[in-house]
Design an enzyme around this catalytic site. Structure first.
Site, PDB file in Angstrom:
ATOM      1  N   HIS A 498       0.829  -1.209   0.000  1.00 39.23           N
ATOM      2  CA  HIS A 498       0.000   0.000   0.000  1.00 39.23           C
ATOM      3  C   HIS A 498       0.870   1.270   0.000  1.00 39.23           C
ATOM      4  CE1 HIS A 498      -3.514   2.536   1.257  1.00 39.23           C
ATOM      5  NE2 HIS A 498      -2.518   3.272   1.735  1.00 39.23           N
ATOM      6  N   GLU A 499       1.737   1.357   0.981  1.00 41.58           N
ATOM      7  CA  GLU A 499       2.553   2.575   1.096  1.00 41.58           C
ATOM      8  C   GLU A 499       3.469   2.730  -0.114  1.00 41.58           C
ATOM      9  OE1 GLU A 499       1.678   4.751   3.090  1.00 41.58           O
ATOM     10  OE2 GLU A 499       0.424   3.512   4.384  1.00 41.58           O
ATOM     11  N   HIS A 502       1.720   4.554  -2.910  1.00 38.64           N
ATOM     12  CA  HIS A 502       1.875   6.017  -2.777  1.00 38.64           C
ATOM     13  C   HIS A 502       3.258   6.437  -3.269  1.00 38.64           C
ATOM     14  CE1 HIS A 502      -1.746   6.876  -0.526  1.00 38.64           C
ATOM     15  NE2 HIS A 502      -1.401   6.153   0.530  1.00 38.64           N
ATOM     16  N   HIS A 505       3.449   6.721  -6.929  1.00 35.78           N
ATOM     17  CA  HIS A 505       2.732   7.927  -7.363  1.00 35.78           C
ATOM     18  C   HIS A 505       3.653   9.150  -7.243  1.00 35.78           C
ATOM     19  CE1 HIS A 505      -1.410  10.199  -7.007  1.00 35.78           C
ATOM     20  NE2 HIS A 505      -0.888  10.313  -8.202  1.00 35.78           N
TER      21      HIS A 505
HETATM   22 ZN   LIG Z   1      -2.594   5.365   2.068  1.00 34.18          ZN
END
Ligand SMILES: [Zn+2]
Length: 711
Positions: A498-499, A502, A505
């Site tokens: 998940h992290e 980011h 991105h």
């Molecule tokens: Zn998040």
């Protein structure tokens, strides 16, 4: 989660809410000896943590604010007629000192704080808020912004520049630029108080969470825990100069340790410690703080012309209105609670079969659901963890998936200074072997680290400024005893993916302007790349590559993999319900009108959840109001629904990959060029639809979460 810059011009500043600024006093204490004085000479302008001392931050940030105000004033005072170049581009170039100092400070003050840094943060909070106001409420500056905005159609701007004009103008208006001078003064006062309250909340919660750790003199109370867990609990006690064992609290209501603790009284005690952590009537009780903060936010929204804080916050989001977000959530409630109720019945059966003689309570849920999981899927967390050694997961899983999709590669850099010895740094190379980014990871739990997991950046990407991204991920994974491997759970694996979503991105950002770069997007979009990246954790070609036994190197046996897949949607009803309860609670707090009286947080919480049919005996909200840090201190106010909204986006997006051949470079490159590299350079609904071929739909979410049958 993601630590967001609230206002694009104030890169790196946390969501602190306004006052008067000693513009000259700070400069005096700041000179060439300060490590922030000049841009970092390290690769990628990485922060020189080997040189930075705790007392360097405050003078650098204060001088940085003063510098940016001077730069902004020079733009406002420009005798030439306003143009895109001399106003918007010029504003984008301001505040470099503030950016580099506050980005480093935010990173360290969240992940590795101490009393000195906490004092600095408390002292800076109102000043940073005042600084934002000094820019957004500068009338001469806004007059230039508005003049260019009015003429924008005839200026022949490229699409990204046009977007910059519109986003910046909206930010000014959203921040009160159109208010009368009296109302601006009122707004500044409210902002200042809000920022002070947010900061007080954070400080209290950190202390309250630390104090509410569970301690046991001997092992008896901890029956059910593994030797490794007991060793870690012993270490945690000694780290605080205590005897026996200590289980620190995680930031959520439920505590992972409850899944293994067989002593019901221990479980109940830990649960109550968690639930009441910030409601103990002592100096760290947060209830007065949040009640006032909610009221103040409503008053501020009214001043700005909105019916509520939520209406104000959602205007520039994908959902656009609180009504749209609430309708989306309300529709999920019956599906989620029906599934949770079924799961609760399964658990009660186990309790009854064992002649437990009690009704399921929240502190029993994880312990018995673990047994249901074992009975139904024969899946034992302890059996699985040896296949999830943290370095394998990182390098052969998280990094590997990114290499397969996007062609990027990673090399560890031991020469880049870090703020704490557990932090690791990797250089990321693009397809053509050109340097792309630096990536820091800081995965292990510490008492001086804020709870949860997040991504942010020390340096943002911008072609205008010639900067490449310096990104970090922080988590609170259990730290093994010295010399032991870090074996993590599958949900910790998901956190890492998940992290890192980011992080991608941020790292793939390829924009001209820093304001529109990387993760500077709407909150209900920003969790999309991160949640999307979670899908690769269980994708066979990735999973088989990292899930290998830490001692033998053997791949995970096929039948165990099968069990994990089958068990993937296990407990989904509980998880969705606790998330929905927190998200609805957030929206209820922030839908309050300015006329509402000061609330009693406990009574408000109960009635809000009752109204939404989410006041459930066995399924409490993921965060209670009094320790809901996302909404009181981390910029997610009226925004927690974004996790669910982006769930819709990420499942819908994964469906596209599934329909087009899954994990391969062609799909990855297309996603990178049309979504991940674009930052906030286009309207996000349009950007998504252009890549997907249609607007997002909730069907894939129902399918991937196993909710179709409950519908
Ligand atoms: Zn998040």
């Amino acid at each position: 989660m993601l630590k967001h810059m609230t206002l694009p011009l104030i890169a790196g500043a946390l969501a602190f809410g306004a006052a008067h600024l000693p513009a000259h006093a700070a400069d005096a204490a700041f000179g060439p000896a300060n490590p922030f004085y000049a841009p970092s000479s390290l690769p990628f302008h990485a922060p020189p943590f080997d040189l930075i001392k705790d007392d360097d931050y405050q003078p650098a940030i204060e001088a940085g604010m003063a510098e940016q105000l001077r730069e902004m004033q020079a733009i406002a005072d420009n005798p030439h007629a306003p143009t895109f170049e001399n106003t918007f581009v010029a504003m984008e170039k301001t505040g470099r000192l503030l950016q580099r100092a506050s980005a480093a400070f935010n990173g360290v003050a969240s992940a590795n704080t101490n009393p000195t840094l906490q004092k600095v943060r408390a002292s800076l909070a109102p000043k940073l808020a005042a600084h934002q106001d000094a820019i957004y409420l500068n009338e001469k500056l806004f007059a230039r912004v508005a003049a260019v905005y009015k003429e924008r159609a005839s200026l022949k701007l490229d699409p990204e520049s046009l977007r910059l004009v519109e986003v910046t103008y909206d930010e000014f208006v959203h921040s009160g630029a159109n208010l009368s001078p009296e109302d601006k003064a009122k707004l500044k006062q409210l902002n200042e108080e809000a920022s002070t309250l947010s900061n007080a909340f954070s400080t209290k919660l950190l202390a309250a969470t630390k104090d509410a750790a569970y301690t046991a003199a001997d092992k008896a109370a901890l029956a059910g825990m593994s030797e490794a867990q007991l060793t870690a609990a012993g270490q945690a006690a000694r780290a605080r100069n205590q005897q026996g064992y200590l289980l620190p609290l995680q930031n959520t209501t439920q505590q992972p340790d409850l899944a293994s603790l067989s002593n019901r009284l221990t479980r109940e005690t830990i649960f109550h410690n968690s639930w009441n952590r910030a409601e103990r009537g002592d100096a760290n009780d947060t209830r007065d703080t949040i009640a006032r903060l909610a009221q103040l936010r409503a008053q501020r929204a009214q001043l700005l012309g909105y019916s509520s804080h939520a209406a104000w916050k959602l205007e520039d989001q994908m959902a656009k209105t609180p009504e749209a977000a609430i309708a989306f959530m309300d529709a999920l409630v019956p599906v989620a609670t029906a599934k949770a109720a079924k799961e609760g019945q399964d658990i009660q059966q186990v309790i009854d079969a064992q002649h437990g003689g009690f009704t399921l309570q929240p502190w029993d849920w994880d312990y018995y659901s673990e047994q249901v999981r074992k009975a139904r899927y024969d899946l034992d967390e302890a059996q699985v963890k040896p296949y999830f050694e943290i370095n394998n997961v990182l390098e052969k899983g998280v990094f590997y998936a990114a290499t397969q999709l996007y062609g990027i590669t990673f090399t560890e850099r031991k020469d880049i200074p870090v703020y704490q010895p557990d932090v690791r740094v990797f250089e990321v190379f693009d397809v053509n072997s050109k340097p792309l980014a630096l990536f820091y990871c800081d995965y292990f739990k510490r008492d001086n680290k804020q709870g949860g997991a997040w991504m942010s950046e020390f340096v943002g990407q911008s072609k205008l400024l010639g900067t490449l991204p310096v990104i970090y991920n922080v988590a609170n994974l259990p730290k093994p005893a010295p010399g032991e491997p870090a074996l993590i759970s599958f949900s910790d694996v998901i956190t890492m993916f998940h992290e890192f979503g980011h992080a991608l991105h941020g790292m793939f950002s390829n924009t001209e302007y820093p304001s529109l770069s990387g993760t500077s997007t709407a909150r209900d979009f920003v969790e999309f790349p991160s949640q999307f990246n979670e899908h690769w954790a269980i994708y066979p070609a990735v999973f088989n590559h990292y899930a290998k036994h830490y001692q033998t190197g053997e791949p995970m046996p096929a039948e165990l993999v099968e069990k994990i897949k089958k068990a993937k949607n296990f407990n989904e009803g509980y998880q969705l319900t606790e998330l929905l309860a927190a998200a609805e609670l957030d929206m209820e707090w922030h839908a309050l009108p300015a006329s509402a009286p000061l609330q009693d947080p406990d009574a408000f919480e109960k009635s809000a959840l009752e109204k939404k049919h989410l006041w459930l005996t066995a399924v409490p909200p993921r965060y209670r109001s009094s320790y809901f840090s996302h909404i009181w201190a981390s910029g997610y106010s009226a925004g927690y629904y974004a996790y669910l909204w982006t769930e819709m986006l990420d499942d819908d997006a994964y469906q596209w990959f599934d329909d087009h051949g899954g994990l391969n470079r062609a799909n990855g490159d297309r996603f990178r060029s049309m979504v991940l590299s674009r930052g906030n350079t286009e309207d996000l609904s349009a950007l998504y639809a252009a890549w997907r071929g249609s607007a997002p739909h909730v069907d894939a979410m129902m399918k991937y979460r196993g909710l179709e049958d409950a519908r």
